[in-house]
Design a protein around this motif. Sequence first.
Motif, mmCIF file in Angstrom:
data_model
loop_
_atom_site.group_PDB
_atom_site.id
_atom_site.type_symbol
_atom_site.label_atom_id
_atom_site.label_comp_id
_atom_site.label_asym_id
_atom_site.label_seq_id
_atom_site.Cartn_x
_atom_site.Cartn_y
_atom_site.Cartn_z
ATOM 1 N N ARG A 149 -5.394 15.108 5.232
ATOM 2 C CA ARG A 149 -4.130 13.981 5.326
ATOM 3 C C ARG A 149 -3.835 13.400 4.245
ATOM 4 O O ARG A 149 -2.753 13.019 3.829
ATOM 5 C CB ARG A 149 -4.617 13.043 6.543
ATOM 6 C CG ARG A 149 -3.438 12.158 7.126
ATOM 7 C CD ARG A 149 -3.874 11.292 8.153
ATOM 8 N NE ARG A 149 -5.001 10.411 7.864
ATOM 9 C CZ ARG A 149 -5.426 9.473 8.488
ATOM 10 N NH1 ARG A 149 -4.756 9.370 9.963
ATOM 11 N NH2 ARG A 149 -6.296 8.786 8.296
ATOM 12 N N PHE A 168 2.411 12.770 9.775
ATOM 13 C CA PHE A 168 2.656 11.290 9.810
ATOM 14 C C PHE A 168 3.206 10.839 8.656
ATOM 15 O O PHE A 168 4.420 10.152 8.549
ATOM 16 C CB PHE A 168 1.696 10.669 10.649
ATOM 17 C CG PHE A 168 2.031 9.103 10.991
ATOM 18 C CD1 PHE A 168 2.866 8.783 12.002
ATOM 19 C CD2 PHE A 168 1.667 8.384 10.318
ATOM 20 C CE1 PHE A 168 3.086 7.724 12.303
ATOM 21 C CE2 PHE A 168 1.815 6.914 10.939
ATOM 22 C CZ PHE A 168 2.742 6.567 11.713
ATOM 23 N N GLY A 169 2.482 10.865 7.536
ATOM 24 C CA GLY A 169 2.701 10.175 6.547
ATOM 25 C C GLY A 169 3.941 10.652 5.813
ATOM 26 O O GLY A 169 4.864 10.048 5.178
ATOM 27 N N ALA A 178 -3.624 7.821 -1.749
ATOM 28 C CA ALA A 178 -3.929 8.116 -0.388
ATOM 29 C C ALA A 178 -5.568 7.910 -0.239
ATOM 30 O O ALA A 178 -6.309 8.067 -1.061
ATOM 31 C CB ALA A 178 -4.014 9.840 -0.283
ATOM 32 N N ASN A 237 -1.129 14.510 12.773
ATOM 33 C CA ASN A 237 -1.760 13.771 11.943
ATOM 34 C C ASN A 237 -1.544 13.699 10.341
ATOM 35 O O ASN A 237 -1.125 12.928 9.429
ATOM 36 C CB ASN A 237 -3.508 13.782 12.043
ATOM 37 C CG ASN A 237 -3.987 12.996 12.851
ATOM 38 O OD1 ASN A 237 -3.994 11.746 12.780
ATOM 39 N ND2 ASN A 237 -4.080 13.199 14.229
ATOM 40 N N GLU A 270 6.361 12.627 7.347
ATOM 41 C CA GLU A 270 7.582 12.076 8.008
ATOM 42 C C GLU A 270 8.165 10.737 7.694
ATOM 43 O O GLU A 270 9.081 10.448 7.700
ATOM 44 C CB GLU A 270 7.539 12.051 9.610
ATOM 45 C CG GLU A 270 7.241 13.493 10.207
ATOM 46 C CD GLU A 270 6.884 13.585 11.626
ATOM 47 O OE1 GLU A 270 6.420 12.589 12.244
ATOM 48 O OE2 GLU A 270 6.415 14.736 12.149
ATOM 49 N N ASN A 271 7.321 9.844 7.570
ATOM 50 C CA ASN A 271 7.508 8.700 7.397
ATOM 51 C C ASN A 271 8.226 8.094 6.101
ATOM 52 O O ASN A 271 9.214 7.356 5.687
ATOM 53 C CB ASN A 271 6.442 7.598 7.143
ATOM 54 C CG ASN A 271 5.605 7.391 8.533
ATOM 55 O OD1 ASN A 271 6.602 7.564 9.564
ATOM 56 N ND2 ASN A 271 4.511 7.177 8.717
ATOM 57 N N ILE A 272 8.039 9.339 4.996
ATOM 58 C CA ILE A 272 8.932 9.140 3.847
ATOM 59 C C ILE A 272 10.341 10.126 3.794
ATOM 60 O O ILE A 272 10.815 10.463 2.931
ATOM 61 C CB ILE A 272 8.215 9.514 2.495
ATOM 62 C CG1 ILE A 272 7.302 10.748 2.410
ATOM 63 C CG2 ILE A 272 7.213 8.381 2.115
ATOM 64 C CD1 ILE A 272 6.696 11.249 1.335
ATOM 65 N N ARG A 312 -0.384 14.533 0.990
ATOM 66 C CA ARG A 312 0.568 13.251 0.629
ATOM 67 C C ARG A 312 0.761 13.608 -0.840
ATOM 68 O O ARG A 312 1.661 13.021 -1.670
ATOM 69 C CB ARG A 312 -0.188 11.728 0.642
ATOM 70 C CG ARG A 312 -0.421 11.647 2.039
ATOM 71 C CD ARG A 312 0.943 11.043 2.801
ATOM 72 N NE ARG A 312 1.414 9.833 1.726
ATOM 73 C CZ ARG A 312 1.018 8.693 1.612
ATOM 74 N NH1 ARG A 312 -0.151 8.345 2.047
ATOM 75 N NH2 ARG A 312 1.611 8.001 0.481
ATOM 76 N N ALA A 369 0.729 -1.290 -0.142
ATOM 77 C CA ALA A 369 -0.227 -0.002 -0.008
ATOM 78 C C ALA A 369 0.967 1.323 -0.134
ATOM 79 O O ALA A 369 0.531 2.297 -0.585
ATOM 80 C CB ALA A 369 -0.748 -0.048 1.266
ATOM 81 N N ALA A 370 2.004 1.190 0.765
ATOM 82 C CA ALA A 370 2.730 2.394 0.943
ATOM 83 C C ALA A 370 3.463 2.929 -0.469
ATOM 84 O O ALA A 370 3.618 3.892 -0.625
ATOM 85 C CB ALA A 370 3.710 2.190 1.913
ATOM 86 N N ASP A 371 3.700 2.022 -1.230
ATOM 87 C CA ASP A 371 4.290 2.179 -2.329
ATOM 88 C C ASP A 371 3.484 2.458 -3.584
ATOM 89 O O ASP A 371 4.084 2.546 -4.772
ATOM 90 C CB ASP A 371 5.391 1.112 -2.898
ATOM 91 C CG ASP A 371 6.532 0.691 -1.721
ATOM 92 O OD1 ASP A 371 6.710 1.824 -1.055
ATOM 93 O OD2 ASP A 371 6.674 -0.281 -1.419
#
Lengths: 350, 363
Positions: free
Chosen positions: B146, B98-99, B78, B95, B101-103, B150, B72-74
């Motif tokens: 959110r 978060f997404g 969204a 919130n 920061e993760n990348i 992205r 899902a992440a790749d």
Amino acid sequence: MSRAITFLTRRRGGRGWHWTDVFIWTWLIGGLIVMFGPALWLVMSSFKSPAQLAEFPPTLLPYATEQVMVEGYDKPLNLFTAKLPDGTTKVMAEVRRIGIVSQLVDPEEPGEIVKVNIADREPVRQVHFATENYTEPFEHFDFLQYLKNSVFVTVIATLITLLTNSMAAFALSKYQFRGRNFVLLLIVGTLMVPLSVLLVPLYSVISAVGLFDSLWGVILPTVATPTGVFLLRQYMLTIPDELIDAARMDNASEWQIYWRIILPLAAPALAVLAIFSVVWRWNDFLWPLVVLSRKELYTLQVGLNTYAGELNVQWHFILAMTVVTMIPVVLVFVFLQRYITAGIAGTGLK
Amino acid sequence: MGRIKLTNIDRAYGKTKILHGINLDIQDGELLVLVGPSGCGKSTLLRLIAGLDQPTAGTLEIDGRDVTKTSAADRGLAMVFQSYALYPHMTVRQNLAFGLENIRMDKAEIDSRINEAARMLEIGQYLDRRPGQLSGGQRQRVAIGRAVVRNPTAFLLDEPLSNLDAELRISTRAEIAALHKRLATTMVYVTHDQVEAMTLANRIVVMRAGRIEQVGKPLELYNEPANLFVAGFIGAPRMNLMPAKVKAVKAGSVSIESAGGLKATVKADGHKLKVGDDVTMGVRPHDLSLDGSADGLIEAEVNMTEVLGPETVAHATTSDGQKIVAVLNGQRQNSAGDTIKLGFDASKAHLFDAKGERVRSAA
């Protein structure tokens, strides 16, 4: 205040007493005595001198015989209310006791010694707290060392417990895999195996991996608790899966999902488990006793045992130090009990 | 770019098949609405596109790249969840971040994206609040925010309005339409509400029991439903569907009648029909009138009327027990028990064969 009294004295019978009122009051007071009595007895007894502990009949409050300095004597003498041979009753100081005869002297006129049968004299006593029961173990024994060991074991074991149990609970609640329920059943099933059954095999394992007589040997076998896994799993089941889906869409790794989403949200359940773990590890006696043999590694509960010698039990120290070891657990319950009730109510049944 | 292509997608849980051979080509920049009754597999399909679930068979391509096995992440998509799925322990800002920061996005870039989204969605003053301190509508905006920060290839929205009250639903619906217009990003929108589908969609996919019943522009679905299910599903109040028998077949028209007093000549290519065949005729409540000289006529007894002001909804029953709903212009006072003649235009009637498929008009 008056409202509290109105509330507390409220009765079903109104002005009179309904039988349920009598029953409830009896039940509550009886319960209070049963639950709180031993603790009160322990605390009171911990302030008694060794002589008074051996006394029969026992008293609730700690007493000490009053003493007085009398001219011509180096040490302070105990005071007694004595019935003198001439029939009068007077407060006298005891010089010495020979058999059943007590030699008394009047503190005002120290020259004359009066002999009285010991049955005819009563010690003059007042409430006295023997605080030396508390101070001496700290000064002359390794109590601080035991305390340090106990704190180390409790803190480290609790941290590892929270970490490992929450990871297991996360996997068991949020991942679908073949045999998931079987694994859960297996973990919960180990609840049925008591420590006494495991003691010997566990000892062999600890001994074989070289953890015997080390605090890690006390910590590691206790960190995986089925209760903890089950408690956390039940709580984590209530965390919506959509949050995890959302995190996956947000490029979170599985570790991040666990660390940044699941753990913070499971905080109430973690608090409950932390409380339990602290209490369990703090009160642990049998396993540390088995693993630890060097005195400087003793935890409090094992250390307390050293006051009980083969020939002589130093009850006054045991009682006093038992009170000290109880304090952290009591504090945990006083301040965190709402988490315990909320946590137990919130887990399991949702 | 955001072209999503689904080829022969199947999804089964054990022996239960949820999706049967779904083929769908979602164009770049399109707002595609998946609509259908609950349990039809539309949410499952969305989760498959998102990568939160894997198809048992078939392939899924995004911009020509096969992503069937990609996580899902790749996938660069969204999603806005029905329950919003905001992280309750984080502030709105966290919130949104978060997404990103993760990348491992640059902090300044994260801030600028959050500020941009906050401005666009008017959530600037809530950035330091937790989701629990927001109203339903505000949470909804944060959930959309959110997704927006992205900067995804496509948005996936799973019944995003179902937790809002009626008034908010209408305004948020308009906002989503405006957002789509502004971002011009592909959106796949799941709903069971046909009004949302009709108002938002570039194209609608009607699903039932794991199969696609019809794909088309909103008015195509309304005007020419491909089968009985779509005819009944799209449009409110529901289309009146009446069983009838073929009486005569002429070039370009079919005459039908039923025991309940229905007589009509419908414009349809009836060369596959024979006299006496079972058919179903559909006519929308709004296409019925009290005009006795129309192409088709239904006689029915009024059970109840609802006078709404501009129009009157008449609930009636034909003599063979068929229930009819008619929406009549103006304010009418037909009392229960009256017999009315409902007329309709031949071009407004829909004819379905015995299998429930539409009998198309002669070209």
